[in-house]
Scaffold this motif. Structure first.
Motif, PDB file in Angstrom:
ATOM      1  N   UNK A 214       0.838  -1.195   0.000  1.00 14.08           N
ATOM      2  CA  UNK A 214       0.000   0.000   0.000  1.00 14.08           C
ATOM      3  C   UNK A 214       0.879   1.254   0.000  1.00 14.08           C
ATOM      4  N   UNK A 215       1.905   1.239   0.861  1.00 11.26           N
ATOM      5  CA  UNK A 215       2.819   2.376   0.963  1.00 11.26           C
ATOM      6  C   UNK A 215       3.544   2.629  -0.356  1.00 11.26           C
ATOM      7  N   UNK A 216       3.919   1.566  -1.084  1.00 12.10           N
ATOM      8  CA  UNK A 216       4.651   1.730  -2.342  1.00 12.10           C
ATOM      9  C   UNK A 216       3.848   2.542  -3.341  1.00 12.10           C
ATOM     10  N   UNK A 217       2.549   2.298  -3.389  1.00 11.34           N
ATOM     11  CA  UNK A 217       1.711   3.050  -4.321  1.00 11.34           C
ATOM     12  C   UNK A 217       1.634   4.522  -3.932  1.00 11.34           C
ATOM     13  N   UNK A 218       1.503   4.804  -2.640  1.00 12.29           N
ATOM     14  CA  UNK A 218       1.457   6.192  -2.160  1.00 12.29           C
ATOM     15  C   UNK A 218       2.790   6.888  -2.435  1.00 12.29           C
ATOM     16  N   UNK A 219       3.870   6.215  -2.086  1.00 10.52           N
ATOM     17  CA  UNK A 219       5.211   6.774  -2.262  1.00 10.52           C
ATOM     18  C   UNK A 219       5.489   7.072  -3.733  1.00 10.52           C
ATOM     19  N   UNK A 220       5.180   6.126  -4.596  1.00 17.77           N
ATOM     20  CA  UNK A 220       5.495   6.269  -6.019  1.00 17.77           C
ATOM     21  C   UNK A 220       4.688   7.402  -6.649  1.00 17.77           C
TER      22      UNK A 220
ATOM     23  N   UNK B 144       8.782  13.233   4.163  1.00 17.11           N
ATOM     24  CA  UNK B 144       9.445  13.106   5.463  1.00 17.11           C
ATOM     25  C   UNK B 144       9.709  11.634   5.766  1.00 17.11           C
ATOM     26  N   UNK B 145       8.717  10.804   5.462  1.00  9.04           N
ATOM     27  CA  UNK B 145       8.870   9.377   5.733  1.00  9.04           C
ATOM     28  C   UNK B 145      10.004   8.780   4.917  1.00  9.04           C
ATOM     29  N   UNK B 146      10.129   9.164   3.656  1.00  2.00           N
ATOM     30  CA  UNK B 146      11.228   8.647   2.824  1.00  2.00           C
ATOM     31  C   UNK B 146      12.577   9.115   3.352  1.00  2.00           C
ATOM     32  N   UNK B 147      12.653  10.352   3.830  1.00  2.00           N
ATOM     33  CA  UNK B 147      13.898  10.833   4.431  1.00  2.00           C
ATOM     34  C   UNK B 147      14.276   9.987   5.648  1.00  2.00           C
ATOM     35  N   UNK B 148      13.286   9.575   6.422  1.00  2.00           N
ATOM     36  CA  UNK B 148      13.566   8.759   7.604  1.00  2.00           C
ATOM     37  C   UNK B 148      14.123   7.397   7.203  1.00  2.00           C
ATOM     38  N   UNK B 149      13.576   6.796   6.169  1.00  2.00           N
ATOM     39  CA  UNK B 149      14.053   5.489   5.706  1.00  2.00           C
ATOM     40  C   UNK B 149      15.449   5.604   5.112  1.00  2.00           C
ATOM     41  N   UNK B 150      15.710   6.681   4.385  1.00  2.00           N
ATOM     42  CA  UNK B 150      16.971   6.862   3.663  1.00  2.00           C
ATOM     43  C   UNK B 150      16.706   6.780   2.163  1.00  2.00           C
ATOM     44  N   UNK B 151      17.033   7.837   1.425  1.00  2.00           N
ATOM     45  CA  UNK B 151      16.676   7.873   0.004  1.00  2.00           C
ATOM     46  C   UNK B 151      17.427   6.833  -0.806  1.00  2.00           C
ATOM     47  N   UNK B 152      18.630   6.462  -0.372  1.00  2.00           N
ATOM     48  CA  UNK B 152      19.340   5.385  -1.069  1.00  2.00           C
ATOM     49  C   UNK B 152      18.618   4.057  -0.896  1.00  2.00           C
TER      50      UNK B 152
END
Length: 290
Positions: A195-201, A233-241
């Motif tokens: 579910x998150x992948x669709x939102x993120x993309x 913000x959530x992607x920054x927490x995970x790490x963009x790499x």
């Protein structure tokens, strides 16, 4: 083939392989029952940072776990020393398939015969990296999100995982303040991450196409959902790499996915904007984590 479950688990350590953003958080959760956690990383500096992170947060985190008691974490650059006596081993290395194959071959050779071998991989099913493992009945995916704030865990069989391993973890993990959900068939991205992948993309596409900015998307997200942080913000927490590695894996499985989100991530990563761990990502207001 059946697997003999580990015994005396409450007096044996847990080993975490990888001292990155998630590795140290996984170690923190397993230190909430008064036990010992060993963190392995080839970088002594990363291991020390993970040990200090656990020491800093374990008392507060354990206080929020029913029956919790602060435990201890140690760090080592010696894989065999990290694994000795561990009942559970959690791999949390970068999302690169060949690296995971190599690590699991080493884990099988060095870990106790009754140790459960789990991968925190967010995009690779365990079935894809167990070709060098002779006892896949003790291997599974155990994917954490961002504990202690996001304490859900996906459990997914390698296709050969002994049912008793799954049942043991479903029963034991809540004692550490994390809550497991079983993916009942193999699923790239497991449950919530699909579910998150669709939102993120789609969020990345909106920015890649010049429709909006990361800050504006997040502001609108907060207003409309009532949540405190948006997708960027959530992607920054995970790490963009890490996010880029995951997106590349999804694209390898599904070439029809749009390229714009990956191209946007690549520009940020190439510029050294890796998120919280570098002090800058889509946002640049983080204290650098050295």
């Amino acid at each position: 083939m059946s697997f003999t479950l580990p015994t005396d688990i409450h007096h044996r350590p847990v080993a975490v392989i990888g001292a990155g953003t998630l590795g140290r958080r996984i170690a923190l959760m397993f230190a909430t029952r008064g036990g010992r956690v060993r963190v392995y990383d080839p970088s002594a500096e990363a291991g020390q940072a993970a040990r200090e992170y656990v020491a800093q947060h374990v008392a507060t985190t354990a206080a929020g776990v029913e029956g919790g008691e602060p435990g201890t974490a140690s760090a080592t650059t010696d894989l065999a020393a990290a694994l000795a006596g561990a009942w559970l081993v959690v791999e949390a290395v970068p999302e690169r398939l060949e690296l995971k194959k190599q690590i699991f071959a080493e884990l099988e050779a060095l870990a106790d015969a009754d140790a459960i071998l789990a991968s925190n991989s967010s995009s690779y099913p365990a079935s894809q990296f167990t070709d060098r493992v002779t006892r896949p009945e003790r291997v599974l995916n155990m994917h954490f999100y961002m504990p202690p704030r996001q304490p859900a865990v996906d459990l997914m069989s390698s296709g050969h995982t002994d049912r008793a391993v799954m049942d043991l973890l479903l029963a034991e993990l809540p004692h550490y303040g994390v809550f497991p959900f079983e993916a009942r068939r193999e699923s790239t991205g497991f449950i919530f991450n699909r579910v998150w992948a669709a939102i993120k993309r789609e969020s990345l596409s909106v920015v890649a196409e010049g429709v909006s900015t990361p800050q504006e998307v997040d502001a609108m997200w907060r207003i409309n959902t009532g949540l405190s942080a948006g997708p960027f913000r959530a992607m920054d927490q995970v790490g963009l790499d890490v996010v880029l590695d995951i997106e590349n894996h999804y694209a390898a499985e599904n070439p029809a996915l749009p390229a714009g989100p990956r191209e946007l991530l690549r520009r940020y990563v190439d510029a050294g904007h890796l998120g919280v761990k570098s002090g800058r990502g889509f946002y640049d207001d983080y204290a650098r984590q050295d």
